[in-house]
Design a protein around this motif. Sequence first.
Motif, PDB file in Angstrom:
ATOM      1  N   PHE A  74       1.027  -1.101   0.160  1.00  0.00           N
ATOM      2  CA  PHE A  74       0.045  -0.089  -0.137  1.00  0.00           C
ATOM      3  C   PHE A  74       0.857   1.155  -0.129  1.00  0.00           C
ATOM      4  CE2 PHE A  74      -2.230   3.448   2.182  1.00  0.00           C
ATOM      5  CZ  PHE A  74      -3.265   3.401   1.676  1.00  0.00           C
ATOM      6  N   SER A  75       1.811   1.487   0.949  1.00  0.00           N
ATOM      7  CA  SER A  75       2.775   2.620   1.067  1.00  0.00           C
ATOM      8  C   SER A  75       3.429   2.963  -0.211  1.00  0.00           C
ATOM      9  CB  SER A  75       3.710   2.215   2.442  1.00  0.00           C
ATOM     10  OG  SER A  75       2.937   2.135   3.402  1.00  0.00           O
ATOM     11  N   PHE A  76       4.147   1.806  -0.966  1.00  0.00           N
ATOM     12  CA  PHE A  76       5.036   1.836  -2.148  1.00  0.00           C
ATOM     13  C   PHE A  76       3.979   2.418  -3.176  1.00  0.00           C
ATOM     14  CE2 PHE A  76       8.236  -1.594  -0.604  1.00  0.00           C
ATOM     15  CZ  PHE A  76       8.780  -0.640   0.046  1.00  0.00           C
ATOM     16  N   SER A  77       3.014   1.765  -3.405  1.00  0.00           N
ATOM     17  CA  SER A  77       1.828   2.272  -4.506  1.00  0.00           C
ATOM     18  C   SER A  77       1.297   3.555  -4.315  1.00  0.00           C
ATOM     19  CB  SER A  77       0.608   1.308  -4.646  1.00  0.00           C
ATOM     20  OG  SER A  77       1.260   0.076  -4.877  1.00  0.00           O
ATOM     21  N   PHE A  78       1.179   4.067  -2.784  1.00  0.00           N
ATOM     22  CA  PHE A  78       0.644   5.376  -2.591  1.00  0.00           C
ATOM     23  C   PHE A  78       1.717   6.518  -2.927  1.00  0.00           C
ATOM     24  CE2 PHE A  78      -0.001   8.450   0.579  1.00  0.00           C
ATOM     25  CZ  PHE A  78      -1.284   8.783   0.778  1.00  0.00           C
ATOM     26  N   ILE A  79       3.058   6.048  -2.685  1.00  0.00           N
ATOM     27  CA  ILE A  79       4.008   7.183  -2.726  1.00  0.00           C
ATOM     28  C   ILE A  79       4.281   7.216  -4.158  1.00  0.00           C
ATOM     29  CG2 ILE A  79       6.573   7.787  -2.220  1.00  0.00           C
ATOM     30  CD1 ILE A  79       6.141   6.260   0.220  1.00  0.00           C
ATOM     31  N   ALA A  80       4.221   5.890  -4.938  1.00  0.00           N
ATOM     32  CA  ALA A  80       4.561   5.950  -6.318  1.00  0.00           C
ATOM     33  C   ALA A  80       3.584   7.079  -7.108  1.00  0.00           C
ATOM     34  CB  ALA A  80       4.635   4.742  -6.835  1.00  0.00           C
ATOM     35  N   THR A 263       0.514   4.594 -14.294  1.00  0.00           N
ATOM     36  CA  THR A 263      -0.364   5.077 -13.224  1.00  0.00           C
ATOM     37  C   THR A 263      -1.506   3.868 -12.831  1.00  0.00           C
ATOM     38  OG1 THR A 263       0.082   7.364 -13.434  1.00  0.00           O
ATOM     39  CG2 THR A 263      -1.835   6.785 -12.119  1.00  0.00           C
ATOM     40  N   SER A 264      -2.114   3.542 -13.948  1.00  0.00           N
ATOM     41  CA  SER A 264      -3.185   2.647 -13.745  1.00  0.00           C
ATOM     42  C   SER A 264      -2.689   1.189 -13.099  1.00  0.00           C
ATOM     43  CB  SER A 264      -3.591   2.156 -15.331  1.00  0.00           C
ATOM     44  OG  SER A 264      -2.720   1.498 -16.037  1.00  0.00           O
ATOM     45  N   PHE A 265      -1.366   0.940 -13.384  1.00  0.00           N
ATOM     46  CA  PHE A 265      -0.936  -0.266 -12.793  1.00  0.00           C
ATOM     47  C   PHE A 265      -0.903  -0.053 -11.278  1.00  0.00           C
ATOM     48  CE2 PHE A 265       0.511  -1.656 -17.087  1.00  0.00           C
ATOM     49  CZ  PHE A 265       0.103  -3.025 -17.112  1.00  0.00           C
ATOM     50  N   CYS A 266      -0.218   1.040 -10.895  1.00  0.00           N
ATOM     51  CA  CYS A 266       0.080   1.382  -9.625  1.00  0.00           C
ATOM     52  C   CYS A 266      -1.207   1.721  -8.613  1.00  0.00           C
ATOM     53  CB  CYS A 266       0.756   2.776  -9.191  1.00  0.00           C
ATOM     54  SG  CYS A 266       2.700   2.764  -9.895  1.00  0.00           S
ATOM     55  N   ALA A 267      -2.222   2.329  -9.308  1.00  0.00           N
ATOM     56  CA  ALA A 267      -3.664   2.299  -8.855  1.00  0.00           C
ATOM     57  C   ALA A 267      -4.172   0.862  -8.513  1.00  0.00           C
ATOM     58  CB  ALA A 267      -4.306   3.146  -9.690  1.00  0.00           C
ATOM     59  N   ASP A 268      -4.006   0.112  -9.485  1.00  0.00           N
ATOM     60  CA  ASP A 268      -4.488  -1.250  -9.442  1.00  0.00           C
ATOM     61  C   ASP A 268      -3.725  -1.969  -8.289  1.00  0.00           C
ATOM     62  OD1 ASP A 268      -6.238  -3.323 -10.714  1.00  0.00           O
ATOM     63  OD2 ASP A 268      -4.424  -4.524 -11.009  1.00  0.00           O
ATOM     64  N   PHE A 269      -2.664  -1.878  -7.957  1.00  0.00           N
ATOM     65  CA  PHE A 269      -1.615  -2.371  -6.945  1.00  0.00           C
ATOM     66  C   PHE A 269      -2.365  -1.813  -5.426  1.00  0.00           C
ATOM     67  CE2 PHE A 269       2.062  -3.036  -9.847  1.00  0.00           C
ATOM     68  CZ  PHE A 269       1.299  -4.043 -10.587  1.00  0.00           C
ATOM     69  N   LEU A 270      -2.517  -0.711  -5.682  1.00  0.00           N
ATOM     70  CA  LEU A 270      -2.952   0.084  -4.572  1.00  0.00           C
ATOM     71  C   LEU A 270      -4.347  -0.286  -3.934  1.00  0.00           C
ATOM     72  CD1 LEU A 270      -2.459   2.598  -2.376  1.00  0.00           C
ATOM     73  CD2 LEU A 270      -3.564   4.055  -4.104  1.00  0.00           C
ATOM     74  N   VAL A 271      -5.269  -0.289  -4.754  1.00  0.00           N
ATOM     75  CA  VAL A 271      -6.695  -0.886  -4.569  1.00  0.00           C
ATOM     76  C   VAL A 271      -6.467  -2.068  -4.068  1.00  0.00           C
ATOM     77  CG1 VAL A 271      -8.760  -1.350  -5.347  1.00  0.00           C
ATOM     78  CG2 VAL A 271      -7.487   0.728  -6.276  1.00  0.00           C
ATOM     79  N   ALA A 272      -5.686  -2.964  -4.592  1.00  0.00           N
ATOM     80  CA  ALA A 272      -5.669  -4.607  -4.207  1.00  0.00           C
ATOM     81  C   ALA A 272      -5.211  -4.752  -2.867  1.00  0.00           C
ATOM     82  CB  ALA A 272      -4.807  -5.480  -5.207  1.00  0.00           C
ATOM     83  N   SER A 273      -4.459  -3.773  -2.376  1.00  0.00           N
ATOM     84  CA  SER A 273      -3.971  -3.725  -0.863  1.00  0.00           C
ATOM     85  C   SER A 273      -4.623  -3.245   0.223  1.00  0.00           C
ATOM     86  CB  SER A 273      -2.296  -3.136  -1.009  1.00  0.00           C
ATOM     87  OG  SER A 273      -2.427  -1.867  -1.318  1.00  0.00           O
ATOM     88  N   ILE A 274      -5.597  -2.312  -0.371  1.00  0.00           N
ATOM     89  CA  ILE A 274      -6.493  -1.545   0.527  1.00  0.00           C
ATOM     90  C   ILE A 274      -7.156  -2.541   1.824  1.00  0.00           C
ATOM     91  CG2 ILE A 274      -8.476  -0.249   0.987  1.00  0.00           C
ATOM     92  CD1 ILE A 274      -7.647   1.241  -1.471  1.00  0.00           C
ATOM     93  N   GLU A 275      -7.722  -3.381   1.287  1.00  0.00           N
ATOM     94  CA  GLU A 275      -8.517  -4.475   2.131  1.00  0.00           C
ATOM     95  C   GLU A 275      -7.739  -4.928   3.170  1.00  0.00           C
ATOM     96  OE1 GLU A 275     -12.103  -5.987   3.335  1.00  0.00           O
ATOM     97  OE2 GLU A 275     -12.007  -5.314   1.152  1.00  0.00           O
TER      98      GLU A 275
END
Length: 399
Positions: A74-80, A263-275
């Motif tokens: 989450f943190s890596f995708s968030f900062i990216a 950005t679409s890839f990082c956003a996908d990783f970010l959303v996948a880690s939220i839960e």
Amino acid sequence: MPPSETTPLLNGNGSHSNTTFIGRVKTLIAAEGEPSWIASYRFFLFGSYLNLFLLFVPLSVISHQFNWDAALRFSFSFIAIIPLAKLLGEATEQMSAKLGQTLAGLLNASFGNAVEIIVGIAALLQGELRIVQTSMLGSILSNLLLVLGCSFLAAGFKFKESNFQVTAAQASSSLMTLACITLVIPAAYQSTLLANLASDDQSGLLVISRGTALLLLGVYVAYLVFQLKTHAYLFEAEEQEAEQPHMSVVAAGVALLGTTVVTSFCADFLVASIEETAERYSIPKPFIGLILLPIVANAAEHVTSVWMAMKGQMELTIGICVGSSIQIATFVIPLLVIVGWIAGPGHELTLFFANFETISLFVSVFLVNTLIQDGKSNYMEGLMLVTLYLVIALAFWVS
């Protein structure tokens, strides 16, 4: 080695070098009077210290592929996403400098909220409908309260009072009020009619949401015509010296598309880690959607708006803050409703927000309307907006 092979790419201006392969390539990729591709991408990638955070893009990919701890993913995708949002804004601005006001407006409409659209679609396709709703609402509240409030505060510390075009500001805030009302109606329908019928049937709510989404998209198109064509004089800021573009139009366009894909890839990783992150570290999901994601998505707008306010360009500040909120409410949210409609069962997004969220939006729009109706701002008004934002953030933290 032949001289033509050692001729520097950026310095070969002689007649001999123009006949070389490198010279012909330079002619093809750099239009007359525009920066070369090398100069364009040098500026794009090395023009800001914020781009150092692009190092977190590969870290985001690696952490996702090797399934590292949810907090790290989450943190890596968030900062990216922070520097990616800045690059999206930079590429759009560089294209706008050459294409004129109308096309610039269309570009800003399409890419100004690109991160919100990407995060929203990624969450929607993963079935995270609550994240979609809270992140969209959070983007509106962030722009209306936090960004506008910080801008008023920053301008207030430099100028005793700042003035702006009241007619344009009121037109924008009135459209924002309309968008807010269209979210109140589905909430009222859900709370009264369905409660009285004791039914879980969502068909009526879907019809209301989809019909409203189509109407709002029509209103947004009309607003673009109003802002860019028929009443453009209301939105014109004071004349500024035209800045030389640092990127060619083609190079900026390619950069825009490339950054959007990354950005679409990082956003996908970010959303996948939220839960997993929310459950493991006891962070309320509404807080992540309403507060954290919008701060990332609007990072570039935050800086630009405050900077413009400190330069006394309040029309531009109002345009960035309120205009971006209008884009979210009348373009991005309706677009996501339609995407969910096309995606089918499990992805069907409605305009029914929880009662508390709807009330939060309503009081925020009411306060902004009250503060800008006189065409003036000061630091006290900025403090009021930021205070309301912090109160709402606190409420969602304990929700």
